[in-house]
Design a protein around this motif. Structure first.
Motif, PDB file in Angstrom:
ATOM      1  N   ARG A  39       0.825  -1.205   0.000  1.00 52.08           N
ATOM      2  CA  ARG A  39       0.000   0.000   0.000  1.00 52.08           C
ATOM      3  C   ARG A  39       0.860   1.256   0.000  1.00 52.08           C
ATOM      4  NH1 ARG A  39      -5.628   0.464   2.848  1.00 52.08           N
ATOM      5  NH2 ARG A  39      -4.935   2.569   2.357  1.00 52.08           N
ATOM      6  N   GLU A  40       1.925   1.232   0.793  1.00 50.58           N
ATOM      7  CA  GLU A  40       2.805   2.394   0.846  1.00 50.58           C
ATOM      8  C   GLU A  40       3.534   2.596  -0.482  1.00 50.58           C
ATOM      9  OE1 GLU A  40       3.011   4.747   2.896  1.00 50.58           O
ATOM     10  OE2 GLU A  40       1.826   3.937   4.535  1.00 50.58           O
ATOM     11  N   ALA A  41       3.778   1.535  -1.213  1.00 47.76           N
ATOM     12  CA  ALA A  41       4.413   1.681  -2.528  1.00 47.76           C
ATOM     13  C   ALA A  41       3.530   2.509  -3.453  1.00 47.76           C
ATOM     14  CB  ALA A  41       4.685   0.304  -3.140  1.00 47.76           C
ATOM     15  N   GLY A  42       2.220   2.259  -3.404  1.00 44.55           N
ATOM     16  CA  GLY A  42       1.291   3.051  -4.201  1.00 44.55           C
ATOM     17  C   GLY A  42       1.253   4.496  -3.742  1.00 44.55           C
ATOM     18  N   PHE A  43       1.232   4.706  -2.422  1.00 46.15           N
ATOM     19  CA  PHE A  43       1.226   6.067  -1.884  1.00 46.15           C
ATOM     20  C   PHE A  43       2.518   6.804  -2.277  1.00 46.15           C
ATOM     21  CE2 PHE A  43      -1.583   4.483   1.819  1.00 46.15           C
ATOM     22  CZ  PHE A  43      -2.728   4.731   1.087  1.00 46.15           C
ATOM     23  N   PHE A  44       3.635   6.086  -2.245  1.00 53.25           N
ATOM     24  CA  PHE A  44       4.924   6.681  -2.588  1.00 53.25           C
ATOM     25  C   PHE A  44       4.918   7.205  -4.024  1.00 53.25           C
ATOM     26  CE2 PHE A  44       9.110   5.894  -4.605  1.00 53.25           C
ATOM     27  CZ  PHE A  44       9.881   6.788  -3.888  1.00 53.25           C
ATOM     28  N   ILE A  45       4.424   6.407  -4.941  1.00 54.88           N
ATOM     29  CA  ILE A  45       4.369   6.824  -6.349  1.00 54.88           C
ATOM     30  C   ILE A  45       3.490   8.054  -6.502  1.00 54.88           C
ATOM     31  CG2 ILE A  45       3.526   6.127  -8.627  1.00 54.88           C
ATOM     32  CD1 ILE A  45       4.432   3.249  -7.888  1.00 54.88           C
ATOM     33  N   TRP A  46       2.364   8.067  -5.810  1.00 56.08           N
ATOM     34  CA  TRP A  46       1.448   9.203  -5.891  1.00 56.08           C
ATOM     35  C   TRP A  46       2.038  10.442  -5.225  1.00 56.08           C
ATOM     36  CZ3 TRP A  46      -1.824  10.954  -1.589  1.00 56.08           C
ATOM     37  CH2 TRP A  46      -2.660  12.010  -1.963  1.00 56.08           C
ATOM     38  N   ARG A  47       2.563  10.278  -4.011  1.00 61.44           N
ATOM     39  CA  ARG A  47       3.032  11.434  -3.242  1.00 61.44           C
ATOM     40  C   ARG A  47       4.322  12.036  -3.787  1.00 61.44           C
ATOM     41  NH1 ARG A  47       1.451   8.245   2.228  1.00 61.44           N
ATOM     42  NH2 ARG A  47      -0.597   9.197   2.590  1.00 61.44           N
ATOM     43  N   THR A  48       5.073  11.274  -4.537  1.00 65.87           N
ATOM     44  CA  THR A  48       6.288  11.811  -5.137  1.00 65.87           C
ATOM     45  C   THR A  48       6.043  12.291  -6.563  1.00 65.87           C
ATOM     46  OG1 THR A  48       6.951   9.539  -5.730  1.00 65.87           O
ATOM     47  CG2 THR A  48       7.890  10.481  -3.708  1.00 65.87           C
ATOM     48  N   GLY A  49       4.785  12.398  -6.954  1.00 68.03           N
ATOM     49  CA  GLY A  49       4.437  12.985  -8.239  1.00 68.03           C
ATOM     50  C   GLY A  49       4.798  12.143  -9.444  1.00 68.03           C
ATOM     51  N   GLN A  50       4.799  10.822  -9.292  1.00 69.58           N
ATOM     52  CA  GLN A  50       5.250   9.949 -10.366  1.00 69.58           C
ATOM     53  C   GLN A  50       4.124   9.180 -11.059  1.00 69.58           C
ATOM     54  OE1 GLN A  50       9.333   8.091  -9.721  1.00 69.58           O
ATOM     55  NE2 GLN A  50       8.637   8.254  -7.604  1.00 69.58           N
ATOM     56  N   LEU A  51       2.897   9.665 -10.968  1.00 74.85           N
ATOM     57  CA  LEU A  51       1.784   8.947 -11.581  1.00 74.85           C
ATOM     58  C   LEU A  51       1.997   8.735 -13.082  1.00 74.85           C
ATOM     59  CD1 LEU A  51      -1.450  10.425  -9.939  1.00 74.85           C
ATOM     60  CD2 LEU A  51      -0.367   8.212  -9.512  1.00 74.85           C
ATOM     61  N   TYR A  52       2.418   9.769 -13.766  1.00 74.10           N
ATOM     62  CA  TYR A  52       2.559   9.658 -15.216  1.00 74.10           C
ATOM     63  C   TYR A  52       3.837   8.917 -15.608  1.00 74.10           C
ATOM     64  CZ  TYR A  52      -1.347  12.833 -15.080  1.00 74.10           C
ATOM     65  OH  TYR A  52      -2.574  13.390 -14.820  1.00 74.10           O
ATOM     66  N   ARG A  53       4.843   9.035 -14.781  1.00 77.52           N
ATOM     67  CA  ARG A  53       6.054   8.232 -15.018  1.00 77.52           C
ATOM     68  C   ARG A  53       5.709   6.746 -14.888  1.00 77.52           C
ATOM     69  NH1 ARG A  53      11.639   8.253 -11.395  1.00 77.52           N
ATOM     70  NH2 ARG A  53      12.918   7.081 -12.889  1.00 77.52           N
TER      71      ARG A  53
END
Length: 275
Positions: A39-53
């Motif tokens: 779950r934190e892996a998903g939050f990490f991608i979102w919170r670090t602005g990497q959705l489009y990456r």
């Protein structure tokens, strides 16, 4: 609805819900620590602005990003990451519907993405620090105009991030789907201060007569903590070290009262409009 019609944020949300449902149905159930890390892996991608990456990563042919998390994860949390990755594989093997399998693959790819892009250590640092400090910032500018120019000239901004203008937090907002990029005032720092002082003020690390003295002291730390409370002329301040941009700032905790008054003003305006 077809998964192709979903935005990347919608896809991650649907994937998370599917994983949560299937994880509970496992016999025996999957490891709780591994699930929390996933779950934190998903939050990490979102919170670090990497959705489009991450969206671009998913769009690559599978052979280009085939990663075995068991051997490619570097640093700490490797056991939990490997456990989550293997459990998702077990879940995928039990499903027949292609759509459900795809949602599990999306969750698995989050761990592969972190490992293959060399972000394992950064992810571990996020786990240790994110919930105990204000959100990290990626840039700082003296004026709003400078920040607007920077954002306008980025080839592709982060999907979301925080910057400082002066000492104020602003959120970077970017939607690839709508072609929108914007800055908006955010009270992340005020919310953090309110949360950590709700049961009383933390002990101060040092006391100073002037802001200048405090600034000199704060800059003298070769490896400063990310946040610490100090007193300046009898008033409590929060000293922050913005590690990503190597910048140090001092903030009076009285900004929380300003924020509350602003909330009251907005609420009064909305109440007046609804009459």
């Amino acid at each position: 609805m077809s998964l192709k019609a979903l935005t990347i944020s919608e896809l991650l949300s649907v994937s998370e819900a599917r994983v949560a449902d299937q994880w509970q149905k496992l016999q025996p159930p999957g490891d709780a620590k591994a699930y929390l890390l996933l779950r934190e892996a998903g939050f990490f991608i979102w919170r670090t602005g990497q959705l489009y990456r991450f969206e671009d990563y998913l769009a690559c042919p599978s052979a280009e990003h085939a990663v075995d998390v068991r051997t490619s994860w570097r640093g700490e949390n490797g056991e939990e990451a490997s456990g989550a990755w293997q459990t998702l594989s077990r879940i995928g093997d039990t499903l027949r519907a292609a759509k459900k399998k795809k949602l599990i693959q999306v969750a698995r790819a989050q761990l592969e993405f972190i490992a293959s892009t060399g972000q394992c250590e950064e992810f571990h640092d996020y786990l240790k620090t994110f919930y105990r400090n204000p959100p990290p910032v990626i840039a700082r500018f003296e004026t709003r105009d400078e920040a607007e120019t920077w954002l306008r000239n980025l080839p592709e901004p982060p999907s979301s991030a925080y910057i400082l203008v002066g000492n104020e937090y602003l959120e970077v907002f970017y939607s690839r789907e709508r072609g929108v990029r914007a800055l908006r005032r955010d009270y992340a720092l005020e919310r953090f201060i309110e949360a950590v002082t709700s049961r009383g003020l933390p002990a101060s690390a040092a006391s100073f007569d002037t802001l200048a003295e405090a600034a000199v002291w704060w800059k003298s730390h070769p490896v400063p903590p990310l946040s610490v409370f100090v007193q300046i002329a009898g008033g409590h301040h929060l000293a922050l070290y913005h590690k990503k941009i190597d910048y140090r700032s001092l903030h009076p905790i009285s900004i929380v009262e300003d924020w509350r008054r602003e909330q009251e003003r907005i609420a009064a305006q909305e109440k007046a409009r609804s009459r």
